[in-house]
Write a protein that holds these residues in place. Structure first.
Motif, PDB file in Angstrom:
ATOM      1  N   ASP A   1       0.830  -1.210   0.000  1.00 54.67           N
ATOM      2  CA  ASP A   1       0.000   0.000   0.000  1.00 54.67           C
ATOM      3  C   ASP A   1       0.863   1.259   0.000  1.00 54.67           C
ATOM      4  O   ASP A   1       0.424   2.331  -0.425  1.00 54.67           O
ATOM      5  CB  ASP A   1      -0.914   0.005   1.231  1.00 54.67           C
ATOM      6  CG  ASP A   1      -1.855  -1.187   1.260  1.00 54.67           C
ATOM      7  OD1 ASP A   1      -2.463  -1.474   0.218  1.00 54.67           O
ATOM      8  OD2 ASP A   1      -1.966  -1.839   2.315  1.00 54.67           O
TER       9      ASP A   1
ATOM     10  N   PRO B   1       3.097   2.330  -4.029  1.00 58.51           N
ATOM     11  CA  PRO B   1       2.618   3.130  -5.172  1.00 58.51           C
ATOM     12  C   PRO B   1       2.998   4.612  -5.126  1.00 58.51           C
ATOM     13  O   PRO B   1       3.275   5.206  -6.173  1.00 58.51           O
ATOM     14  CB  PRO B   1       1.095   2.935  -5.102  1.00 58.51           C
ATOM     15  CG  PRO B   1       0.933   1.576  -4.513  1.00 58.51           C
ATOM     16  CD  PRO B   1       2.024   1.475  -3.491  1.00 58.51           C
ATOM     17  N   ARG B   2       3.056   5.206  -3.940  1.00 59.94           N
ATOM     18  CA  ARG B   2       3.402   6.626  -3.869  1.00 59.94           C
ATOM     19  C   ARG B   2       4.838   6.883  -4.330  1.00 59.94           C
ATOM     20  O   ARG B   2       5.192   7.991  -4.736  1.00 59.94           O
ATOM     21  CB  ARG B   2       3.180   7.177  -2.453  1.00 59.94           C
ATOM     22  CG  ARG B   2       4.138   6.650  -1.400  1.00 59.94           C
ATOM     23  CD  ARG B   2       3.769   7.170  -0.007  1.00 59.94           C
ATOM     24  NE  ARG B   2       3.877   8.605   0.098  1.00 59.94           N
ATOM     25  CZ  ARG B   2       4.974   9.252   0.531  1.00 59.94           C
ATOM     26  NH1 ARG B   2       6.041   8.557   0.901  1.00 59.94           N
ATOM     27  NH2 ARG B   2       5.007  10.548   0.590  1.00 59.94           N
TER      28      ARG B   2
ATOM     29  N   LEU C   1       6.226   5.650  -6.939  1.00 58.57           N
ATOM     30  CA  LEU C   1       6.351   5.577  -8.396  1.00 58.57           C
ATOM     31  C   LEU C   1       6.293   6.944  -9.052  1.00 58.57           C
ATOM     32  O   LEU C   1       6.326   7.057 -10.281  1.00 58.57           O
ATOM     33  CB  LEU C   1       5.243   4.676  -8.966  1.00 58.57           C
ATOM     34  CG  LEU C   1       5.349   3.185  -8.637  1.00 58.57           C
ATOM     35  CD1 LEU C   1       4.114   2.435  -9.121  1.00 58.57           C
ATOM     36  CD2 LEU C   1       6.611   2.582  -9.236  1.00 58.57           C
ATOM     37  N   ASP C   2       6.228   7.987  -8.235  1.00 62.25           N
ATOM     38  CA  ASP C   2       6.211   9.370  -8.735  1.00 62.25           C
ATOM     39  C   ASP C   2       7.643   9.798  -9.045  1.00 62.25           C
ATOM     40  O   ASP C   2       8.417  10.148  -8.156  1.00 62.25           O
ATOM     41  CB  ASP C   2       5.581  10.283  -7.679  1.00 62.25           C
ATOM     42  CG  ASP C   2       5.460  11.728  -8.151  1.00 62.25           C
ATOM     43  OD1 ASP C   2       6.067  12.079  -9.186  1.00 62.25           O
ATOM     44  OD2 ASP C   2       4.782  12.526  -7.474  1.00 62.25           O
TER      45      ASP C   2
ATOM     46  N   ILE D   1      -1.616  -3.938  -6.546  1.00 60.70           N
ATOM     47  CA  ILE D   1      -0.878  -3.041  -7.433  1.00 60.70           C
ATOM     48  C   ILE D   1      -1.722  -2.649  -8.640  1.00 60.70           C
ATOM     49  O   ILE D   1      -1.672  -1.500  -9.115  1.00 60.70           O
ATOM     50  CB  ILE D   1       0.443  -3.701  -7.882  1.00 60.70           C
ATOM     51  CG1 ILE D   1       1.322  -4.004  -6.653  1.00 60.70           C
ATOM     52  CG2 ILE D   1       1.199  -2.801  -8.846  1.00 60.70           C
ATOM     53  CD1 ILE D   1       1.633  -2.794  -5.794  1.00 60.70           C
TER      54      ILE D   1
ATOM     55  N   SER E   1      -4.123   0.103  -7.562  1.00 60.97           N
ATOM     56  CA  SER E   1      -3.542   1.365  -7.104  1.00 60.97           C
ATOM     57  C   SER E   1      -2.559   1.988  -8.085  1.00 60.97           C
ATOM     58  O   SER E   1      -2.348   3.202  -8.067  1.00 60.97           O
ATOM     59  CB  SER E   1      -2.815   1.134  -5.770  1.00 60.97           C
ATOM     60  OG  SER E   1      -1.713   0.256  -5.948  1.00 60.97           O
ATOM     61  N   SER E   2      -1.956   1.170  -8.971  1.00 66.70           N
ATOM     62  CA  SER E   2      -0.790   1.669  -9.712  1.00 66.70           C
ATOM     63  C   SER E   2      -0.832   1.437 -11.214  1.00 66.70           C
ATOM     64  O   SER E   2       0.121   1.789 -11.914  1.00 66.70           O
ATOM     65  CB  SER E   2       0.486   1.007  -9.159  1.00 66.70           C
ATOM     66  OG  SER E   2       0.554   1.143  -7.763  1.00 66.70           O
ATOM     67  N   GLU E   3      -1.892   0.841 -11.740  1.00 66.40           N
ATOM     68  CA  GLU E   3      -1.914   0.522 -13.168  1.00 66.40           C
ATOM     69  C   GLU E   3      -1.756   1.784 -14.020  1.00 66.40           C
ATOM     70  O   GLU E   3      -1.009   1.798 -15.002  1.00 66.40           O
ATOM     71  CB  GLU E   3      -3.208  -0.206 -13.530  1.00 66.40           C
ATOM     72  CG  GLU E   3      -3.206  -0.754 -14.949  1.00 66.40           C
ATOM     73  CD  GLU E   3      -4.377  -1.694 -15.205  1.00 66.40           C
ATOM     74  OE1 GLU E   3      -4.277  -2.513 -16.122  1.00 66.40           O
ATOM     75  OE2 GLU E   3      -5.388  -1.592 -14.470  1.00 66.40           O
TER      76      GLU E   3
ATOM     77  N   GLN F   1      -0.287   4.633 -13.159  1.00 64.03           N
ATOM     78  CA  GLN F   1       1.086   5.135 -13.032  1.00 64.03           C
ATOM     79  C   GLN F   1       2.054   4.322 -13.886  1.00 64.03           C
ATOM     80  O   GLN F   1       2.949   4.875 -14.528  1.00 64.03           O
ATOM     81  CB  GLN F   1       1.535   5.069 -11.567  1.00 64.03           C
ATOM     82  CG  GLN F   1       0.850   6.070 -10.646  1.00 64.03           C
ATOM     83  CD  GLN F   1       1.188   5.778  -9.198  1.00 64.03           C
ATOM     84  OE1 GLN F   1       0.670   4.824  -8.603  1.00 64.03           O
ATOM     85  NE2 GLN F   1       2.079   6.576  -8.626  1.00 64.03           N
ATOM     86  N   LEU F   2       1.877   3.002 -13.871  1.00 58.54           N
ATOM     87  CA  LEU F   2       2.775   2.144 -14.641  1.00 58.54           C
ATOM     88  C   LEU F   2       2.665   2.431 -16.134  1.00 58.54           C
ATOM     89  O   LEU F   2       3.680   2.485 -16.848  1.00 58.54           O
ATOM     90  CB  LEU F   2       2.458   0.675 -14.346  1.00 58.54           C
ATOM     91  CG  LEU F   2       2.817   0.191 -12.940  1.00 58.54           C
ATOM     92  CD1 LEU F   2       2.157  -1.149 -12.641  1.00 58.54           C
ATOM     93  CD2 LEU F   2       4.331   0.082 -12.770  1.00 58.54           C
TER      94      LEU F   2
END
Length: 641
Positions: free
Chosen positions: A177, A180-181, A183-184, A214, A217-219, A221-222
């Motif tokens: 959790d 993901p932050r 990945l900025d 993931i 939360s992150s698709e 961003q990826l």
């Protein structure tokens, strides 16, 4: 062959405030080392920050000596260092993270030891306590917190690669959790984003819990990371890793992705593999300080040091990106979901020969290469991925390698080059199995791969087990590919028709002297396939070569102490002499009599070898079952001779 195993021991990196080198360390008397270890224990358990930091530095120094390392582990130092990951002082946390990360690169077994000493508990607490809201301050000169985060994430990656328990700890924590932050890219920079992606690439593979977290939360961003415009080493590394995570989130099946995303990822992999890693290493070697006649390296001037450091960093990013790209390609080409009906020419479970259309008894059987999604196959072919991967099997010149290995700052590049070569060979093996031969340069192109890989195995005298194992697998797969084509059009593969005894002597000598059973089995099968190819073009020379190979395999079988290598040798001979055209040669080498002697030996060894890996157990069982039937069949055939 299945998917590429990514569980590898990674070479140790020098970490800020963590690794201290001492030329005097090797000369310390045993009692001094014991006193030093006791001093470390006292310092680690002390309340003074300086003492704890000093103890961690000494601990890091002694990690380089295996005897001291084992003694420190036995005396519980890892259990004392791990809690310092959550020490209030940033420099102590940094030193603890660096030393434990370096320790985790020693071997997979060492990662198991770290798990047994409860490192994971402290690591989870570190993320929960220090990373949920932390953001780096660009104006702050102290980079301890930044470096600690990278080292802890690398440590977590190594533990998860080696331990299912570590993956379970991770899933039960809040770490996924938190990730993901990070990945900025604009906030956290290349190093942190890269570390997170490398960890996610491993963690989400075959892990439904991690995939769900993931993905939700992150698709987005990826996919945004795939769109980075820059194509420098650092950006290509990030884009390659992001593509790998996206594929793993799809269960490893790239064909389930939208066609535009799949093409985008394949395009990124092609760009990553278009970087000339050998040229980059050649250019770097021109700037690396050389040893003087006394063997001492003079460090670069302060003005040149940063330039050299940046160049080394860039080359490392190229090698990391290319290794990740090749691992992704190998996995998408593995066809692990295929059933037994497409095992290809190696399978000997059936007594019925395949007809020229690849079917058995008129029933169509898909070849492995037919199972690749057409869109994926088109992308691999149009972007010349096979050629790009093959180029990664080539090392820079020997003098360049020597220069890189002598300078402390570039030793890691030397190690990564050999690791890249191994991974590339494994990928070539998968692609040989799963790409149409027409897209591999035809029979002549595959033959060239066999010849060039043979030089690596037999002429370059490599002592790197991983390289040799993967290279011999490539040689075996290449001949398998040629044999499959030869079954369709025998006149096309006359490449071996002029093969003489002198041409195979070097191969037979190599097998005879080989100390590794994994490599022996590849080479035995490979020369068996070579002999089988000659059956279709029988002449006096070919007959002599086939008999020589047969007698050699029989000789090796009698010497073999590994049941699965013995089974491979016997299975190879059964395949070779299953054709009726070989009856005369079988009589000449007295094959039935000699196999009859080996049959009880195989049966007895199989009975006494209960704990074998599944793939070896299947091979032994098959050979044990087929041999008596083959002897009976061939004996009847040869009764008239």
């Amino acid at each position: 062959m299945g998917k590429v195993r990514k569980r590898k021991a990674k070479p140790s990196q020098t970490v800020n405030n963590a690794t201290v080198h001492s030329s005097d360390e090797e000369e310390l008397p045993v009692d001094n080392k014991e006193n030093m270890i006791q001093t470390i224990i006292d310092q680690l358990q002390g309340a003074n920050v300086e003492e704890k930091y000093c103890g961690l530095q000494t601990f890091a120094m002694l990690l380089e000596n295996q005897e001291s390392l084992r003694e420190m582990i036995n005396r519980g130092l890892v259990k004392m260092v791990a809690p310092l990951l959550i020490d209030p002082t940033s420099s102590v946390r940094n030193a603890a993270a660096g030393s434990l990360r370096n320790l985790s690169t020693d071997s997979p077994k060492m990662c198991d030891d770290l798990m047994e000493h409860d490192v994971m508990t402290s690591l989870v607490f570190y993320y929960h306590q220090f990373t949920e809201t932390w953001t780096p301050d660009p104006s702050c000169k102290n980079k301890d917190d930044f470096d600690t985060f990278v080292q802890c994430t690398n440590l977590l990656l190594n533990l998860c690669e080696s331990s299912e328990l570590a993956v379970k700890y991770l899933g039960d924590s809040k770490i996924l959790d938190i990730f993901p932050r990070y990945l900025d890219l604009s906030t956290f920079g290349v190093d942190i984003v890269t570390a997170i992606l490398q960890c996610l690439l491993v963690v989400v593979e075959n892990n439904p819990v991690a995939i769900e977290k993931i993905k939700s939360s992150s698709e987005r961003q990826l996919k945004e990371l795939l769109l980075l415009e820059d194509n420098g080493p650092s950006s290509l590394l990030i884009k390659t890793l992001a593509g790998g995570v996206i594929i793993n989130m799809s269960g490893g099946n790239i064909s389930t992705l939208p066609i535009d995303v799949m093409n985008q990822i394949i395009g990124i992999l092609a760009k990553t593999l278009s970087l000339d890693h050998r040229l980059a290493c050649n250019q770097l070697s021109s700037n690396v300080p050389l040893c003087d006649p006394a063997g001492k390296v003079n460090p670069p001037k302060a003005t040149d040091d940063q330039v050299l450091e940046n160049q080394i960093r860039s080359v490392l990013q190229v090698l990391d990106a290319q290794q990740s790209a090749i691992e992704i390609i190998a996995n998408v080409c593995s066809c692990d979901d295929s059933d037994d009906s497409i095992e290809g020419p190696e399978s000997s479970d059936s007594d019925e020969p395949l007809d020229e259309n690849g079917s058995n008894n008129g029933e169509g059987i898909l070849l492995a290469e037919d199972r690749l999604p057409p869109e994926l196959l088109e992308g691999l072919i149009s972007l010349e991925i096979f050629d790009k991967v093959w180029a990664r099997t080539l090392l820079p010149p020997a003098n360049v390698l020597s220069i890189l290995n002598e300078y402390e700052g570039s030793k890691l590049i030397y190690k990564k080059l050999h690791n890249l070569q191994t991974i590339a060979l494994l990928c070539i093996n998968n692609m040989l199995l799963n790409l149409p031969i027409e897209n591999l340069g035809g029979v002549n192109g595959v033959y060239k791969i066999w010849v060039e890989t043979g030089k690596l195995v037999f002429k370059q005298n490599s002592d790197n087990f991983n390289v040799l194992e993967s290279a011999t697998a490539v040689m075996r797969a290449a001949l398998d590919k040629i044999k499959l084509k030869d079954n369709e059009k025998p006149t096309e593969s006359n490449l071996f028709s002029d093969l003489a005894i002198s041409d195979i002597e070097i191969m037979l000598t190599g097998i005879r002297e080989c100390q590794f059973p994994e490599i022996r089995t590849n080479l035995i099968r490979m020369i068996g396939i070579l002999a089988l190819l000659l059956v279709n073009n029988l002449n006096d020379t070919a007959s002599i070569v086939i008999c020589t190979i047969t007698e050699f395999i029989l000789e090796q079988a009698h010497k073999e102490n590994k049941v699965w290598v013995l089974a491979e040798a016997i299975d190879t001979l059964v395949d070779l002499y299953s054709e009726d055209e070989t009856d005369l040669l079988a009589a000449k080498v007295k094959l039935v009599e000699k196999l009859s002697v080996l049959a009880p030996i195989l049966k007895n060894m199989a009975r006494n070898s209960k704990k074998l890996p599944k793939e070896y157990k299947v091979l032994v069982t098959t050979a044990n079952s087929n041999l008596p039937r083959f002897i009976k069949y061939k004996k009847a055939r040869l009764s008239s001779f």
